[in-house]
Scaffold this motif. Structure first.
Motif, PDB file in Angstrom:
ATOM      1  N   GLN A 213       0.905  -1.214  -0.006  1.00 53.85           N
ATOM      2  CA  GLN A 213      -0.081  -0.025  -0.195  1.00 53.85           C
ATOM      3  C   GLN A 213       0.801   1.297  -0.136  1.00 53.85           C
ATOM      4  N   ILE A 214       2.001   1.127   0.801  1.00 52.47           N
ATOM      5  CA  ILE A 214       2.918   2.320   0.741  1.00 52.47           C
ATOM      6  C   ILE A 214       3.608   2.485  -0.490  1.00 52.47           C
ATOM      7  N   PHE A 215       3.789   1.551  -1.110  1.00 57.50           N
ATOM      8  CA  PHE A 215       4.840   1.543  -2.320  1.00 57.50           C
ATOM      9  C   PHE A 215       3.692   2.020  -3.406  1.00 57.50           C
ATOM     10  N   SER A 216       2.542   1.544  -3.446  1.00 58.80           N
ATOM     11  CA  SER A 216       1.610   2.067  -4.525  1.00 58.80           C
ATOM     12  C   SER A 216       1.268   3.513  -4.209  1.00 58.80           C
ATOM     13  N   PHE A 217       1.049   4.149  -3.066  1.00 55.74           N
ATOM     14  CA  PHE A 217       0.751   5.390  -2.775  1.00 55.74           C
ATOM     15  C   PHE A 217       1.980   6.228  -3.355  1.00 55.74           C
ATOM     16  N   SER A 218       3.202   5.868  -3.130  1.00 53.59           N
ATOM     17  CA  SER A 218       4.619   6.481  -3.497  1.00 53.59           C
ATOM     18  C   SER A 218       4.418   6.564  -4.944  1.00 53.59           C
ATOM     19  N   LEU A 219       3.967   5.435  -5.516  1.00 57.47           N
ATOM     20  CA  LEU A 219       4.113   5.517  -7.089  1.00 57.47           C
ATOM     21  C   LEU A 219       3.178   6.684  -7.600  1.00 57.47           C
ATOM     22  N   TYR A 220       2.255   6.888  -6.934  1.00 56.60           N
ATOM     23  CA  TYR A 220       1.176   7.839  -7.278  1.00 56.60           C
ATOM     24  C   TYR A 220       1.649   9.222  -7.188  1.00 56.60           C
ATOM     25  N   VAL A 221       2.624   9.431  -6.093  1.00 56.32           N
ATOM     26  CA  VAL A 221       3.010  10.844  -5.430  1.00 56.32           C
ATOM     27  C   VAL A 221       4.172  11.362  -5.995  1.00 56.32           C
ATOM     28  N   ILE A 222       5.015  10.353  -6.256  1.00 58.52           N
ATOM     29  CA  ILE A 222       6.621  10.678  -6.723  1.00 58.52           C
ATOM     30  C   ILE A 222       6.620  11.260  -8.017  1.00 58.52           C
ATOM     31  N   PRO A 223       5.890  10.891  -9.163  1.00 58.45           N
ATOM     32  CA  PRO A 223       5.893  11.707 -10.458  1.00 58.45           C
ATOM     33  C   PRO A 223       5.599  12.810 -10.267  1.00 58.45           C
ATOM     34  N   ILE A 224       4.549  13.197  -9.535  1.00 53.30           N
ATOM     35  CA  ILE A 224       4.137  14.509  -9.320  1.00 53.30           C
ATOM     36  C   ILE A 224       5.193  15.526  -8.558  1.00 53.30           C
ATOM     37  N   ILE A 225       5.816  14.993  -7.900  1.00 54.19           N
ATOM     38  CA  ILE A 225       6.937  15.747  -7.053  1.00 54.19           C
ATOM     39  C   ILE A 225       8.283  16.031  -7.819  1.00 54.19           C
ATOM     40  N   LEU A 226       8.381  14.870  -8.719  1.00 51.59           N
ATOM     41  CA  LEU A 226       9.431  14.849  -9.766  1.00 51.59           C
ATOM     42  C   LEU A 226       9.170  15.947 -10.977  1.00 51.59           C
ATOM     43  N   LEU A 227       8.047  15.670 -11.100  1.00 47.95           N
ATOM     44  CA  LEU A 227       7.441  17.097 -12.163  1.00 47.95           C
ATOM     45  C   LEU A 227       7.634  18.477 -11.667  1.00 47.95           C
ATOM     46  N   THR A 228       7.393  18.571 -10.514  1.00 45.19           N
ATOM     47  CA  THR A 228       7.409  20.026  -9.824  1.00 45.19           C
ATOM     48  C   THR A 228       8.696  20.292  -9.712  1.00 45.19           C
ATOM     49  N   LEU A 229       9.705  19.403  -9.179  1.00 51.04           N
ATOM     50  CA  LEU A 229      11.063  19.780  -9.320  1.00 51.04           C
ATOM     51  C   LEU A 229      11.793  19.920 -10.728  1.00 51.04           C
ATOM     52  N   GLY A 230      11.303  19.330 -11.564  1.00 53.38           N
ATOM     53  CA  GLY A 230      11.724  19.391 -13.094  1.00 53.38           C
ATOM     54  C   GLY A 230      11.457  20.706 -13.602  1.00 53.38           C
ATOM     55  N   ILE A 231      10.203  21.251 -13.189  1.00 52.28           N
ATOM     56  CA  ILE A 231       9.864  22.595 -13.717  1.00 52.28           C
ATOM     57  C   ILE A 231      10.518  23.819 -13.115  1.00 52.28           C
ATOM     58  N   SER A 232      10.911  23.747 -11.748  1.00 48.97           N
ATOM     59  CA  SER A 232      11.477  24.597 -11.092  1.00 48.97           C
ATOM     60  C   SER A 232      12.811  24.646 -11.239  1.00 48.97           C
ATOM     61  N   GLY A 233      13.404  23.548 -11.864  1.00 51.66           N
ATOM     62  CA  GLY A 233      14.858  23.365 -12.309  1.00 51.66           C
ATOM     63  C   GLY A 233      15.709  22.919 -11.086  1.00 51.66           C
ATOM     64  N   SER A 234      15.033  22.523  -9.984  1.00 54.33           N
ATOM     65  CA  SER A 234      15.726  21.964  -8.846  1.00 54.33           C
ATOM     66  C   SER A 234      16.403  20.659  -9.181  1.00 54.33           C
ATOM     67  N   PHE A 235      15.574  19.624  -9.709  1.00 56.00           N
ATOM     68  CA  PHE A 235      16.155  18.234 -10.145  1.00 56.00           C
ATOM     69  C   PHE A 235      15.454  17.951 -11.173  1.00 56.00           C
ATOM     70  N   ASN A 236      16.134  17.212 -12.226  1.00 58.38           N
ATOM     71  CA  ASN A 236      15.752  16.484 -13.418  1.00 58.38           C
ATOM     72  C   ASN A 236      16.134  15.003 -13.346  1.00 58.38           C
ATOM     73  N   VAL A 237      15.127  14.287 -13.215  1.00 62.84           N
ATOM     74  CA  VAL A 237      15.275  12.907 -13.131  1.00 62.84           C
ATOM     75  C   VAL A 237      15.466  12.218 -14.424  1.00 62.84           C
ATOM     76  N   PHE A 238      15.341  12.688 -15.624  1.00 61.92           N
ATOM     77  CA  PHE A 238      15.626  12.392 -16.935  1.00 61.92           C
ATOM     78  C   PHE A 238      17.084  12.643 -17.126  1.00 61.92           C
ATOM     79  N   LYS A 239      17.733  13.241 -16.547  1.00 58.50           N
ATOM     80  CA  LYS A 239      19.275  13.502 -16.879  1.00 58.50           C
ATOM     81  C   LYS A 239      20.059  12.313 -16.234  1.00 58.50           C
ATOM     82  N   MET A 240      20.006  11.475 -16.389  1.00 56.98           N
ATOM     83  CA  MET A 240      20.705  10.123 -15.724  1.00 56.98           C
ATOM     84  C   MET A 240      21.949  10.079 -15.897  1.00 56.98           C
ATOM     85  N   ASP A 241      22.521  10.684 -17.028  1.00 61.13           N
ATOM     86  CA  ASP A 241      23.927  10.562 -17.059  1.00 61.13           C
ATOM     87  C   ASP A 241      24.626  11.482 -16.296  1.00 61.13           C
ATOM     88  N   GLU A 242      24.142  12.393 -15.509  1.00 60.34           N
ATOM     89  CA  GLU A 242      24.635  13.235 -14.557  1.00 60.34           C
ATOM     90  C   GLU A 242      24.785  12.570 -13.366  1.00 60.34           C
TER      91      GLU A 242
END
Length: 436
Positions: A213-242
């Motif tokens: 249940q916790i893992f499933s909840f995380s899967l719904y929340v984490i993408p939204i958090i990562l998207l927010t971080l990406g838009i703000s320029g704080s962290f971009n999960v797609f730049k894996m080579d960095e």
């Protein structure tokens, strides 16, 4: 009723061949024929869904109803927005795909699903042999296997419930699919995730329901958090080579030439920049641009503007599902899409009697999260089986099965003796209800 069901099954099987043929030198099937098949599937889905005696799923699947209504509204809006042949073509292609959620309403029919998967396993793997001479010459050689063998992916969470013979076949097939498509990251990720869930069933005594249940909840929340971080320029999960050290590349052979591809390349950030920037510039954040239009694209828009002569530098769809939903149906569509997935996971994790449905709830959560990275929103087997999985989470029948009953259902796909056991269980249950 039975005739319509058989037609629906064969048409779904046909989509396997038609969609995969587009990846090969055979080229695409004529558009009119493809539309006719898709339209027939949608009509049969609507008829079958409305004819089912069990109406409980209709009440439970309220988010699906609202999503379909909004999809229909956006399609109607698209009729008035489309201005040329290509936009009307996009409207029809995308519009038909937006009715695939109708599969939720027939996924309550476990006999139909068993027959569909059985027919696919009986005929389609052998027909794939006909494609082999041309598969290896395909530009998208690595993508074909995962797109074709979707039912194998679907069965992975059930794999340790199956008789040993078929368990080995599913596992070996999955390993082979991964090995021959190392250049297709999505195939590896989806099959690996489904296998890990199957493995979780094997070790279910060690994995608590709370953890799922916790893992499933995380899967719904984490993408939204990562998207927010990406838009703000704080962290971009797609730049894996960095932040991932090492050289992660694969080598594949296409057209007789060796091709090297990096598994850490960032191929998504610019899609987000274009799609979100287009929405801001053209003011369609809330309601979307309808399925008739795409997002402004400097990278891909020249084809539409100069080759197709639309006069608009747009791309009708991308590889990222959530960006497509946002472009076509706006933030309203994204929220409704989220609610459908979230309730499916909730019902599976909190309202089901068997462990496999709980694992499917996690898998649905994973597919929501993965829709922020890649998920082709096209009328194909991959998207169809995603909605079948969602439908099983909504299904009162599947959620009402215990571990033994779900094992019998999964095994009955392969062996007749389990179908007889299934029938006897059903008969006794009906006798008990009549006495009650």
């Amino acid at each position: 009723m039975q005739t319509r069901q058989n037609w629906l099954i064969w048409l779904i099987l046909t989509t396997t061949l038609i969609r995969v043929s587009a990846y090969t030198t055979l080229g695409a099937v004529p558009t009119a024929l493809w539309w006719l098949i898709e339209f027939a599937i949608v009509i049969l889905l609507a008829i079958k869904g409305s004819a089912l005696k069990n109406k409980k799923i209709t009440k439970v699947a309220t988010p699906v109803k609202y999503l379909l209504i909004w999809n229909a509204i956006c399609i109607i809006r698209g009729i008035f927005i489309a201005e040329n042949y290509w936009e009307f073509k996009s409207l029809i292609n995308t519009g038909l795909m937006l009715f695939i959620p109708l599969f939720v309403y027939i996924s309550d029919d476990y006999l139909f699903l068993r027959k569909l998967i059985y027919k696919w396993l009986k005929y389609m793997p052998w027909l794939f042999l006909l494609f082999l001479p041309i598969v290896f010459t395909s530009i998208k050689h690595a993508d074909i296997y995962g797109e074709y063998f979707v039912p194998i992916l679907f069965l992975l969470p059930f794999v340790f419930l199956l008789p040993m013979k078929y368990r080995l076949i599913i596992l070996c097939s999955s390993i082979l699919i991964i090995l021959v498509s190392l250049d297709a990251r999505s195939n590896i990720i989806r099959f690996s995730a489904a296998f890990l869930l199957g493995l979780a069933f094997y070790f279910k005594r060690l994995i608590s329901l709370k953890l799922l249940q916790i893992f499933s909840f995380s899967l719904y929340v984490i993408p939204i958090i990562l998207l927010t971080l990406g838009i703000s320029g704080s962290f971009n999960v797609f730049k894996m080579d960095e932040y991932i050290e090492g050289d992660y590349t694969t080598k594949t052979i296409e057209n007789g030439k060796t091709k090297e591809a990096s598994l850490t390349n960032d191929t998504r950030t610019f899609l987000y920049v274009e799609a979100l920037g287009s929405a801001l510039k053209n003011n369609y954040i809330l309601l979307g641009r309808t399925p008739a239009r795409g997002y402004d694209s400097a990278y891909f828009g020249n084809e539409a503007k100069f080759v197709l002569k639309t006069g608009k530098q747009e791309r009708f769809g991308s590889e990222v599902a959530i960006l497509n939903i946002f472009t076509w149906n706006g933030l309203v569509g994204v929220v409704l899409y989220f609610l459908v997935f979230a309730k499916a996971s909730f019902l599976a994790l909190y309202k089901s009697k068997n462990y496999v449905l709980k694992l499917l709830g996690v898998f649905v959560a994973f597919r929501w999260a993965y829709s922020f990275a890649e998920e082709f929103t096209i009328f194909g087997l991959q998207y169809i089986f995603l909605w079948i999985t969602i439908g099983m989470c909504y299904s009162t029948k599947f959620r009402g099965m215990n571990n033994t009953e779900i094992k019998i259902w999964a095994s009955s796909i392969f062996e007749k003796r389990y179908r007889k056991i299934e029938y006897l269980i059903y008969k006794k249950r009906m006798e008990w209800l009549l006495k009650k």
